[in-house]
Motif scaffolding. Structure first.
Motif, PDB file in Angstrom:
ATOM      1  N   GLY A 419       0.873  -1.185   0.093  1.00 17.06           N
ATOM      2  CA  GLY A 419      -0.077  -0.186   0.045  1.00 17.06           C
ATOM      3  C   GLY A 419       1.069   1.513  -0.078  1.00 17.06           C
ATOM      4  O   GLY A 419       0.576   2.266  -0.488  1.00 17.06           O
ATOM      5  N   GLN A 420       2.116   1.144   0.394  1.00 23.05           N
ATOM      6  CA  GLN A 420       3.089   2.464   0.413  1.00 23.05           C
ATOM      7  C   GLN A 420       3.382   2.770  -0.819  1.00 23.05           C
ATOM      8  O   GLN A 420       3.502   3.837  -1.315  1.00 23.05           O
ATOM      9  N   VAL A 421       3.191   1.813  -1.789  1.00 26.97           N
ATOM     10  CA  VAL A 421       3.681   1.989  -3.204  1.00 26.97           C
ATOM     11  C   VAL A 421       2.799   1.991  -4.277  1.00 26.97           C
ATOM     12  O   VAL A 421       2.896   2.621  -5.176  1.00 26.97           O
ATOM     13  N   TRP A 422       1.676   1.288  -4.104  1.00 30.14           N
ATOM     14  CA  TRP A 422       0.800   0.612  -5.024  1.00 30.14           C
ATOM     15  C   TRP A 422      -0.623   1.134  -4.599  1.00 30.14           C
ATOM     16  O   TRP A 422      -0.960   0.945  -3.390  1.00 30.14           O
ATOM     17  N   SER A 423      -1.277   1.699  -5.554  1.00 30.69           N
ATOM     18  CA  SER A 423      -2.881   1.944  -5.406  1.00 30.69           C
ATOM     19  C   SER A 423      -3.456   0.685  -6.738  1.00 30.69           C
ATOM     20  O   SER A 423      -2.725   0.600  -7.628  1.00 30.69           O
ATOM     21  N   ALA A 424      -4.622   0.714  -6.597  1.00 30.44           N
ATOM     22  CA  ALA A 424      -5.094  -0.312  -7.502  1.00 30.44           C
ATOM     23  C   ALA A 424      -6.698   0.074  -7.857  1.00 30.44           C
ATOM     24  O   ALA A 424      -7.237   0.450  -6.743  1.00 30.44           O
ATOM     25  N   ARG A 425      -6.984  -0.105  -9.254  1.00 30.09           N
ATOM     26  CA  ARG A 425      -8.475   0.174  -9.396  1.00 30.09           C
ATOM     27  C   ARG A 425      -8.846  -0.854 -10.288  1.00 30.09           C
ATOM     28  O   ARG A 425      -8.325  -1.445 -10.878  1.00 30.09           O
ATOM     29  N   THR A 426     -10.390  -1.193 -10.152  1.00 35.05           N
ATOM     30  CA  THR A 426     -10.759  -2.114 -11.080  1.00 35.05           C
ATOM     31  C   THR A 426     -10.991  -1.607 -12.249  1.00 35.05           C
ATOM     32  O   THR A 426     -11.041  -0.313 -12.693  1.00 35.05           O
ATOM     33  N   VAL A 427     -10.896  -2.484 -13.322  1.00 36.08           N
ATOM     34  CA  VAL A 427     -10.950  -2.149 -14.775  1.00 36.08           C
ATOM     35  C   VAL A 427     -12.408  -1.626 -14.788  1.00 36.08           C
ATOM     36  O   VAL A 427     -13.226  -1.922 -14.349  1.00 36.08           O
ATOM     37  N   PRO A 428     -12.540  -0.697 -16.035  1.00 33.09           N
ATOM     38  CA  PRO A 428     -14.033   0.153 -16.338  1.00 33.09           C
ATOM     39  C   PRO A 428     -14.982  -1.155 -16.493  1.00 33.09           C
ATOM     40  O   PRO A 428     -14.561  -1.992 -17.462  1.00 33.09           O
ATOM     41  N   GLY A 429     -16.133  -0.716 -16.099  1.00 29.65           N
ATOM     42  CA  GLY A 429     -17.176  -1.765 -16.349  1.00 29.65           C
ATOM     43  C   GLY A 429     -17.260  -2.998 -15.181  1.00 29.65           C
ATOM     44  O   GLY A 429     -18.155  -3.674 -15.520  1.00 29.65           O
ATOM     45  N   TYR A 430     -16.029  -3.090 -14.561  1.00 32.16           N
ATOM     46  CA  TYR A 430     -16.266  -4.411 -13.743  1.00 32.16           C
ATOM     47  C   TYR A 430     -17.200  -4.259 -12.506  1.00 32.16           C
ATOM     48  O   TYR A 430     -17.272  -3.021 -11.925  1.00 32.16           O
ATOM     49  N   ARG A 431     -17.911  -5.239 -12.461  1.00 32.73           N
ATOM     50  CA  ARG A 431     -18.911  -5.228 -11.254  1.00 32.73           C
ATOM     51  C   ARG A 431     -18.580  -6.429 -10.237  1.00 32.73           C
ATOM     52  O   ARG A 431     -18.645  -7.213 -10.805  1.00 32.73           O
ATOM     53  N   ALA A 432     -18.164  -6.004  -9.054  1.00 38.08           N
ATOM     54  CA  ALA A 432     -17.933  -7.216  -8.262  1.00 38.08           C
ATOM     55  C   ALA A 432     -19.254  -8.024  -7.644  1.00 38.08           C
ATOM     56  O   ALA A 432     -20.251  -7.773  -7.526  1.00 38.08           O
TER      57      ALA A 432
END
Ligand code: HEM
Length: 453
Positions: A419-432
């Motif tokens: 978490g210190q180095v990286w952020s992550a985002r779900t790909v467009p249109g992804y629904r969990a």
């Protein structure tokens, strides 16, 4: 011995969905056990009854009943017969064994998982992250579920087998790969059907299991021969003694079953939990910003160490809130050995009882706005107001997760370091969506785009 149960006619069943089929609700349950149970709880409340084939199944939701099942009356229960599938791989390991044998194994293995012992594995947990620095690229797309599964398997594998001494590296990685493919085999939906049809015996699976057994036992024997102490979990299992019978040691086969159990129980659950943490952070940038603030303040750019964990309070609360919303072990099944009183009914001996962390932990009576991701629920004051067993992602009683300290330490260190180095985002249109298998995986995986901070 099972006590004779009340005859069917006089049983006063609590309400629940009815089925005319001789299979009861087998198909609905097999297709999506969690969706089925959530609907049943919503319709019928704290106690509900349904049938799966001839078996009576009861769902209990209230924390008081969870405590009765897992702790107060735990001796009146054994695990569900569904555990037979798991037993095919894990044999008589802690997860699947029962009775006095389980108690003895638990006594022997428990000291290995004390918090101060687990602290020795802090470095292993972090050194496996080095490969991420090479593989993760700013802007690239990854499957977060697979990344986390790979990482947690490497960590528990390394903790189990220790430093690669004596040229066993290849042997160990072959055993780990073989174990992985067999685990996939038993956690697939096809296994449920295959297991009910005896003539569909899977020869490839059986050969794979035989080979894995031989591989692991050979590794154990080579450890015994060398008498080298690498501080690994395997060394500790070899040395483990029963305080009530100090002469007794585990046989190679028992150690093999326990080692495989730790590999399976120890990697899949933690990987799933971490995957959901990344998902929830991606949906709640305001919480992620606070996390970054905490990591900057406590770590100031250096790698975390085990001694930092008490200062990483928000990191721990984020993990807790994730385990509330997405408990990797979403239901726990038991079979009653005696008639069991609950909510004014008698649950007859031989019935199945299910308690579900997912359902109880999303109950608005205990968690206001239950669907909301709110790590501040886990301040000490808020936590002290919760009824016991409103939150039980690691189970409870004699069969509580033995790896809880390991899982908590591992998850917090990984979150802090990555978490210190990286952020992550779900790909467009992804629904969990959840896919309830042996654990609560994300359906279709968790494709995410990485962003370097
Ligand atoms: C977030 C991660 C984890 C979660 C949510 C979790 C959850 C659980 C739960 C709910 C149980 C009780 C099952 C029941 O009563 O039917 C359990 C048992 C167990 N867990 Fe974990 N677990 C996690 C990580 C680990 C790790 C890291 C290890 C080992 C390294 C581990 C090893 C075990 C074992 C051996 C048992 C069986 C204990 C017994 O019956 O005596 N788990 N786990």
């Amino acid at each position: 011995m099972q006590k004779p149960s009340l005859p069917d006619m006089v049983i006063n069943y609590p309400p629940g969905p009815k089925s005319r089929s001789p299979l009861g609700h087998l198909f609905e349950f097999a297709r999506n056990p969690l969706a089925f149970l959530v609907d049943v709880a919503a319709a019928y409340g704290d106690i509900a009854h349904f049938k799966i084939r001839k078996r009576d199944v009861y769902l209990l939701v209230h924390p008081e009943d969870v405590q009765e099942v897992l702790v107060t009356r735990q001796r009146h229960f054994v695990k569900n017969p569904g555990f037979q599938t798991i037993k095919k791989i894990l044999g008589e390991g802690l997860l699947s064994s029962e009775g006095t044998f389980h108690l003895r194994q638990r006594r022997m293995i428990q000291p290995i998982f004390h918090k101060h012992k687990v602290a020795n594995y802090g470095e292993i947990m972090l050194e496996r992250l080095v490969s991420f620095e090479k593989r993760w690229k700013d802007g690239s797309q990854i499957s977060m579920d697979q990344e986390m599964a790979r990482l947690t398997l490497e960590i528990v594998g390394k903790a189990l087998f220790g430093a690669e001494v004596g040229g066993r590296t290849d042997q160990i990685s072959t055993a780990l790969n073989d174990a992985m493919s067999l685990f996939h085999h038993i956690t697939s939906p096809a296994a449920l059907i295959r297991d009910r049809i005896p003539f569909l015996k899977d020869r490839r699976f059986e050969r794979g299991k035989e080979r894995l057994d031989i591989e692991i036992v050979e590794i154990i024997r080579s450890y015994r021969r060398e008498e080298s102490d690498t501080g690994s979990l395997l060394n500790l299992l070899i040395e483990a003694r029963d305080e009530e019978d100090p002469q007794a040691r585990m046989t190679d086969e028992q150690i093999r079953d326990e080692a495989l159990t730790l590999l399976l129980a120890g990697h899949e659950t933690t990987a799933v939990a971490l995957t959901w943490v990344w998902y929830l952070l991606s949906q709640h940038p305001e919480v992620e910003a606070e996390l970054h603030e905490e990591l900057n303040r406590v770590l100031a750019g250096r790698q975390p160490v085990v001694d930092d964990i008490p200062q990483l309070t928000l990191t721990a609360r984020i993990l807790e809130e994730t385990l509330r919303l997405y408990p990797p072990v979403y239901m726990l099944g038991r079979q009653t050995l005696e008639d069991f009183p609950a909510r004014g009914y008698i649950i007859p001996a031989g019935s199945s009882v299910i308690v579900s962390p997912f359902i109880t932990q999303r109950d608005a009576r205990f968690f206001p706005e239950p669907e909301r991701f709110n790590p501040q629920r886990w301040t000490p004051e808020n936590r002290s107001r919760l009824p016991k067993f409103a939150f039980f992602p690691f189970g409870g009683g004699q069969r509580v997760c033995i790896g809880e300290p390991f899982a908590r330490q591992e998850s917090i260190l990984i979150l802090a370091a990555l978490g210190q180095v990286w952020s992550a985002r779900t790909v467009p249109g992804y629904r969990a969506d959840v896919q309830p298998r042996v654990t609560l995986r994300p359906r279709g995986g968790m494709p995410m785009i990485l962003k370097k901070r």
